[in-house]
Design an enzyme around this catalytic site. Structure first.
Site, short mmCIF file in Angstrom:
data_model
loop_
_atom_site.label_atom_id
_atom_site.label_comp_id
_atom_site.label_asym_id
_atom_site.label_seq_id
_atom_site.Cartn_x
_atom_site.Cartn_y
_atom_site.Cartn_z
N TYR A 128 0.40 -1.52 -12.30
CA TYR A 128 -0.99 -1.51 -12.76
C TYR A 128 -1.11 -0.88 -14.15
O TYR A 128 -2.07 -0.18 -14.46
CB TYR A 128 -1.89 -0.79 -11.71
CG TYR A 128 -1.72 -1.40 -10.34
CD1 TYR A 128 -2.20 -2.67 -10.07
CD2 TYR A 128 -1.03 -0.74 -9.32
CE1 TYR A 128 -2.02 -3.26 -8.83
CE2 TYR A 128 -0.83 -1.32 -8.07
CZ TYR A 128 -1.34 -2.58 -7.84
OH TYR A 128 -1.14 -3.17 -6.61
N GLU A 151 3.73 -6.88 1.70
CA GLU A 151 3.24 -7.23 0.35
C GLU A 151 3.25 -5.99 -0.56
O GLU A 151 2.20 -5.58 -1.06
CB GLU A 151 1.80 -7.75 0.43
CG GLU A 151 1.58 -8.95 1.34
CD GLU A 151 0.08 -9.25 1.58
OE1 GLU A 151 -0.78 -8.43 1.21
OE2 GLU A 151 -0.21 -10.31 2.16
N PRO A 152 4.40 -5.40 -0.79
CA PRO A 152 4.41 -4.18 -1.60
C PRO A 152 4.27 -4.47 -3.10
O PRO A 152 4.83 -5.43 -3.61
CB PRO A 152 5.79 -3.58 -1.31
CG PRO A 152 6.65 -4.77 -1.01
CD PRO A 152 5.76 -5.78 -0.35
N CYS A 204 -12.58 3.72 -29.06
CA CYS A 204 -13.90 4.33 -29.24
C CYS A 204 -14.66 4.43 -27.92
O CYS A 204 -15.64 3.71 -27.70
CB CYS A 204 -14.68 3.54 -30.27
SG CYS A 204 -13.83 3.56 -31.84
N GLU A 205 -14.18 5.28 -27.03
CA GLU A 205 -14.83 5.56 -25.74
C GLU A 205 -14.42 6.98 -25.36
O GLU A 205 -13.24 7.33 -25.48
CB GLU A 205 -14.26 4.65 -24.62
CG GLU A 205 -14.52 3.18 -24.75
CD GLU A 205 -15.92 2.76 -24.35
OE1 GLU A 205 -16.61 3.53 -23.66
OE2 GLU A 205 -16.32 1.66 -24.76
N ARG A 260 3.00 -1.48 -5.81
CA ARG A 260 3.29 -0.21 -6.49
C ARG A 260 4.65 0.38 -6.11
O ARG A 260 5.37 0.89 -6.97
CB ARG A 260 2.19 0.79 -6.12
CG ARG A 260 2.21 2.08 -6.91
CD ARG A 260 1.23 3.09 -6.30
NE ARG A 260 -0.07 2.51 -6.05
CZ ARG A 260 -1.08 2.51 -6.93
NH1 ARG A 260 -0.95 3.11 -8.08
NH2 ARG A 260 -2.22 1.94 -6.63
N GLY A 262 0.75 -1.24 0.00
CA GLY A 262 0.00 0.00 0.00
C GLY A 262 0.78 1.29 0.00
O GLY A 262 0.19 2.36 -0.18
N ARG A 269 -5.38 3.18 -15.76
CA ARG A 269 -5.52 3.93 -14.50
C ARG A 269 -6.26 5.25 -14.66
O ARG A 269 -7.12 5.56 -13.85
CB ARG A 269 -4.15 4.15 -13.84
CG ARG A 269 -3.43 2.85 -13.47
CD ARG A 269 -2.17 3.09 -12.65
NE ARG A 269 -2.48 3.70 -11.38
CZ ARG A 269 -2.26 4.97 -11.08
NH1 ARG A 269 -1.66 5.77 -11.93
NH2 ARG A 269 -2.62 5.45 -9.91
#
Ligand SMILES: *Cc1c(COP(=O)(O)O)cnc(C)c1O
Length: 425
Positions: free
Chosen positions: A381, A284-285, A353-354, A287, A239, A323
């Protein structure tokens, strides 16, 4: 030190120029720095030196085999959230006995696979999951090591999509139910309770909520000890956030400082209550290991001026880097070869196409069609969340090591994307 820098007016990864990478591998391409990866892992490993600690890289952040291999060679374990991720660990030569299996919906097949490879433990998130693991372990004649992921109900003060430690989140066992759930686990014949885990959210810049969660976990371990239930390891989850470079953004807590505060708290507690007997600590890293080690290299296809907005249309899109579309995340966009010229405010968008297909909004850029741009801090991510929407092959990935460039994932060939499909005969 940043491993991405301008040298003679050209953005480089370590000592390799990004235009050279674009020429050789095309765009869009994820570019990673090996030195940055090893430095980030070292910031955890150094703070853990001499302790019974395990750094389980949360591989959903970036699960490329080259990255797993480099980290495994540094001694990393892995936090996995699927059977597929366990297969990646094995393919990369990682040690399954350093694997922690997280996630709210483990299937019977995934549990069987994990047990057959003797993973370190299951982080269990509900009572039905305890029963399922017990059942599968019994059928296999094994004892499954389990931790409970407890939900300490602390506010991580992050984006609601990446906050996980509140009662309203689907994750973990509610703190008030934890004691009963531990009793249930201890009563099941094919389970062995080994640990406790919490993970309260992602992109935390301040460690105060993590330390608050630690205090609650410590309290629970003492309560369990009073019932004769010994917890052998304490898993702090991941986190810790990174700096994405947005104006006014707070600085993330340095990893070393955070770990030192965790260990200071734990050492004081163990000295007071357990005659100084240490407890194994896991992290548990995700990022903070990979986020700032990669960028997404993309080329400007067209400039499209408008009356309300100007668009800079690039060859990377939401399918490559989700993201911004998913969390309205702000990501820095830098010109690879900055040049003089009129600065215009653009939305940087892809060809998908969004209307949600944007990478950055309202950025002042002096760019021409054909220029290269780098979306920075895209190592976590990024590729792992990418999709084939619009039948777009996933980007290539390269790992830079000084002046050497290694292709670590080939660009996907669109024909492969429909190779598993068939028409009705
Ligand atoms: C995603 C996740 C992590 C990693 O989070 P980061 O914010 O990337 O460090 C760790 N543990 C669990 C259980 C996760 O789901």
């Amino acid at each position: 030190m940043s491993h991405f820098s301008y040298q003679d007016g050209v953005l480089h990864a370590e000592s390799t120029s990004l235009p050279a990478i674009a020429d050789q591998f095309g765009t869009p391409t994820y570019v990673y720095s090996k030195a940055a990866l090893l430095a980030n892992f070292a910031s955890y490993a150094d703070a853990c030196a001499g302790r019974d600690a395990l750094i389980c890289y949360a591989m959903k952040a970036n699960s490329n085999l080259a990255i797993l291999d480099l980290l495994a060679r540094e001694g990393a374990g892995f936090d996995i959230v699927s059977g597929g991720e366990l297969l990646r660990v094995l393919a990369a030569g990682g040690d399954p006995r350093k694997v922690i299996f997280s996630g709210v919906g483990k299937t019977v097949d995934e549990i069987r696979l994990a047990l057959s490879h003797d993973i370190l433990c299951f982080n269990v998130e509900s009572i039905p999951e305890l029963h399922r693991i017990n059942q599968v372990a019994g059928e296999m004649g094994k004892t499954a090591p389990v931790s409970l992921r407890v939900n300490p109900n602390v506010d991580a003060k992050t984006h609601p999509y990446i906050a996980t430690g509140l009662k309203a989140n689907k994750f973990g066992v509610a703190f008030d139910d934890a004691l009963d759930t531990y009793r249930a686990a201890a009563s099941l014949p094919h389970l062995q309770v080994v640990g406790i885990d919490c993970h309260i959210g992602s992109q935390l810049l301040d460690d105060a909520p993590l330390l608050e969660a630690l205090d609650k976990v410590i309290e629970l371990i003492d309560t369990l000890a009073a019932e004769g239930l010994t917890i052998h390891h304490l898993d702090m989850g991941g986190g810790i956030g990174i700096n994405y470079g947005e104006a006014g953004e707070a600085e993330p807590v340095p990893v070393g400082d955070y770990l030192r505060r965790v260990f200071a708290r734990i050492d004081a507690w163990r000295a007071e209550k357990y005659d100084g007997k240490p407890i194994k600590v896991a992290f548990e890293p995700g990022r903070s290991i990979v986020g700032d080690t990669g960028l997404l290299l993309t080329r400007v296809e067209f400039l499209k001026p408008g009356t309300e907005k100007n668009f800079c249309i690039v060859d990377a899109a939401m399918n490559d880097l989700m993201r911004p579309a998913l969390y309205q995340a702000w990501m820095a966009v830098q010109p690879v070869v900055p040049h003089a010229g009129e600065t215009v405010t653009y939305d940087v968008v892809g060809p998908v196409c969004e209307s949600g297909d944007w990478l950055a909004r309202e950025r002042a850029l002096a760019v021409n069609a054909g220029d290269l741009l780098a979306v920075m801090q895209a190592g976590a991510y990024g590729l792992t969340m990418s999709s084939n929407y619009n039948t777009r092959g996933r980007a290539a990935e390269v790992m830079v090591d000084g002046d050497k460039v290694h292709l670590i994932r080939k660009r996907e060939n669109p024909a492969d994307l429909f190779a598993l499909e068939s028409v009705i005969k």
